[in-house]
Design a protein around this motif. Sequence first.
Motif, PDB file in Angstrom:
ATOM      1  N   VAL A  83       0.813  -1.211   0.000  1.00  0.00           N
ATOM      2  CA  VAL A  83       0.000   0.000   0.000  1.00  0.00           C
ATOM      3  C   VAL A  83       0.853   1.271   0.000  1.00  0.00           C
ATOM      4  N   VAL A  84       0.416   2.236  -0.791  1.00  0.00           N
ATOM      5  CA  VAL A  84       1.010   3.574  -0.831  1.00  0.00           C
ATOM      6  C   VAL A  84      -0.011   4.532  -0.227  1.00  0.00           C
ATOM      7  N   GLY A 116       0.168  -6.876  19.941  1.00  0.00           N
ATOM      8  CA  GLY A 116       0.307  -5.904  18.866  1.00  0.00           C
ATOM      9  C   GLY A 116       0.628  -6.575  17.546  1.00  0.00           C
ATOM     10  N   VAL A 117      -0.040  -6.167  16.483  1.00  0.00           N
ATOM     11  CA  VAL A 117       0.171  -6.714  15.151  1.00  0.00           C
ATOM     12  C   VAL A 117       0.761  -5.620  14.277  1.00  0.00           C
ATOM     13  N   ILE A 118       1.768  -5.973  13.482  1.00  0.00           N
ATOM     14  CA  ILE A 118       2.363  -5.016  12.553  1.00  0.00           C
ATOM     15  C   ILE A 118       2.116  -5.474  11.131  1.00  0.00           C
ATOM     16  N   LEU A 119       1.932  -4.489  10.233  1.00  0.00           N
ATOM     17  CA  LEU A 119       1.656  -4.769   8.826  1.00  0.00           C
ATOM     18  C   LEU A 119       2.567  -3.914   7.964  1.00  0.00           C
ATOM     19  N   TYR A 120       3.205  -4.544   6.974  1.00  0.00           N
ATOM     20  CA  TYR A 120       4.060  -3.795   6.063  1.00  0.00           C
ATOM     21  C   TYR A 120       3.244  -2.882   5.164  1.00  0.00           C
ATOM     22  N   ILE A 121       3.803  -1.682   4.918  1.00  0.00           N
ATOM     23  CA  ILE A 121       3.299  -0.795   3.874  1.00  0.00           C
ATOM     24  C   ILE A 121       4.417  -0.635   2.848  1.00  0.00           C
TER      25      ILE A 121
END
Length: 219
Positions: free
Chosen positions: A118-119, A143-148
């Motif tokens: 995602v941008v 806590g969950v992390i998501l790449y952008i």
Amino acid sequence: MNQQERVSPGTAAPAEGSSCSRLSPWVFLVSALAVKTALMTVVLVVLFHRSCGQYKTLPENAQGWHCIPSGSASQKDSWKCCPEGWRPFQESCYYFSDDQMPWNESQQNCSGMGSQLVVINTKAEQAFLYKEMGRQFKHQRNGVILYIGLRAQEVGQWRWADQTPYNETAAFWRPGEPSNKPAEMCVVIYHNTENLWNWNDVPCTTRSYRICEKAAVTL
């Protein structure tokens, strides 16, 4: 000479000509309908092949489309459509993964579905993602992390995956971030923060969930 002998062999010809004259409009009508049917068939075949081409880029679990009104005053009957399993917002579709990968593999996975990491260009888009993350990961206690799609080739030189220039006014870093360390060149979003400012730079080898983005289809 009897009645039958007085009839000339040529007397039947005008009747036949009249019959053909009466049939001509029907022949023309049937021909026109046949041409129209053929053209419609060609159009349907083209549309079918186009839709099949788009479907090949979908995730394996995508079974259909999710559409919302486009909201355009000039296109009142148009719809913005995303593959099932993707979430629509404005002109884009977003996919929240349920598996974790490093940044490079995450970008490759998105690319394989005809999308990219995602941008994020606006605060409205960031707010949508923030809300959607809460919905997607509401059962996650940790806590969950998501790449952008944001990473740095050189320390502090941030660049989006589609080569969009980095805009500091549309960045949503957590307090004290980015750390700008040589080992932390990729960016994630934390889903369990209490506000929109939830970006953090991490090592690109970190295994994380991801958000893919692709253009919505207008129907």
